[in-house]
Design an enzyme around this catalytic site. Sequence first.
Site, PDB file in Angstrom:
ATOM      1  N   TYR A  87       0.818  -1.205   0.000  1.00  0.00           N
ATOM      2  CA  TYR A  87       0.000   0.000   0.000  1.00  0.00           C
ATOM      3  C   TYR A  87       0.857   1.263   0.000  1.00  0.00           C
ATOM      4  O   TYR A  87       0.562   2.244  -0.693  1.00  0.00           O
ATOM      5  CB  TYR A  87      -0.937   0.014   1.207  1.00  0.00           C
ATOM      6  N   TYR A 113      -0.633  13.011   7.318  1.00  0.00           N
ATOM      7  CA  TYR A 113      -0.239  11.929   8.210  1.00  0.00           C
ATOM      8  C   TYR A 113       1.256  11.991   8.510  1.00  0.00           C
ATOM      9  O   TYR A 113       2.062  12.354   7.639  1.00  0.00           O
ATOM     10  CB  TYR A 113      -0.534  10.579   7.561  1.00  0.00           C
ATOM     11  N   ARG A 151     -11.600  13.301   2.609  1.00  0.00           N
ATOM     12  CA  ARG A 151     -12.474  12.358   3.319  1.00  0.00           C
ATOM     13  C   ARG A 151     -13.823  12.189   2.637  1.00  0.00           C
ATOM     14  O   ARG A 151     -14.468  11.141   2.770  1.00  0.00           O
ATOM     15  CB  ARG A 151     -12.691  12.824   4.756  1.00  0.00           C
ATOM     16  N   GLU A 164     -14.285  -1.340   6.580  1.00  0.00           N
ATOM     17  CA  GLU A 164     -14.279   0.020   6.043  1.00  0.00           C
ATOM     18  C   GLU A 164     -15.567   0.215   5.259  1.00  0.00           C
ATOM     19  O   GLU A 164     -16.073  -0.724   4.628  1.00  0.00           O
ATOM     20  CB  GLU A 164     -13.054   0.233   5.144  1.00  0.00           C
TER      21      GLU A 164
END
Length: 330
Positions: free
Chosen positions: A151, A210, A223, A323
């Site tokens: 990822y 992040y 988001r 998720e």
Amino acid sequence: MMQGCENVLARTLPRRAPRVAYRNGEVAAALAEHGTLAVLGFGSGVSASEDPRWLRVALESFDAPAPLELWQVDAEVSHGRDGAVRWAAGGGWLFAAVELDEAAHGGPGGAATHAYQALRQLVEGRAERHVLRIWNYLEAINRGEGDAERYKLFCEGRATGMGAFFAEGFPAATAIGHHGPAGRLQVYLLACDQPGERIENPRQVSAWCYPRQYGRTPPSFARAMLLPAQDALAISGTAAVVGHASAHEDDLHAQLEETFTNLEALLARGRLAPGFDTQSPLKAYVRHPADAAQVREFITRRLPGVPVLLLHGDICRSELLVEIDGWRYA
């Protein structure tokens, strides 16, 4: 003169959101309907089509048979292919998708770079250049350690392929690990000739901020995205993350509760009423098949009547078990 003014007005009115719905039926029949921008099928059991608007997503559904996902607009739709990219456009909206074999591009990072470059080149040459929502599905998303996790390599390649295209802000997005063909990367998007409004969650650090522990290149997404007419919210993959940290490790129920708290925070920030209704389709990605029944029961109890597609998929952090993403129409 009046006619010209009317034409200008028609071009500048906010675009009505595409209608996204789940439906059982035949692929060919869905593609034949007026205004069909895209048809998505899930898993190996669905039939195939050469139509550029069709994409078989490499995620197996816990429902049998799995419904199709239809995107429809109030306009005639044209479609075609540009190299590896398939596309469809109508009414100011664009669907585009690319599938690549990582082995041909040196792994997940190189494949992501190539996929995003190809999509960027297509979108840059079109009126529908505002990318509002992207989905990314790659195999074995959590394999590898540290910065070599697949990822994280994907995130690096995605950023390289994007270049400066999203300098003004990122689209909403989902990235999920599939258990389908080895090395297959699938990326598809929804774009418009008008911009949307990016929505962030006040309970969470924005993904592109992040800290270093999440990789050399942070994830690049908003988001959620409020579509141009503010008649729909496109919700990114949402999980039990508070601040930038995963919450409730190994506790499925607590993760579901936290995820729903995050979903409600996005609705509030998007100036939408709380909750979801029967016109707001969601996807729930479940890491462990043994958890599917519990996830289904939780969502059915919390959101009775809301259409939810339950899919076997790995979350981008190995400690997260579920998720949810989807659509909320105003």
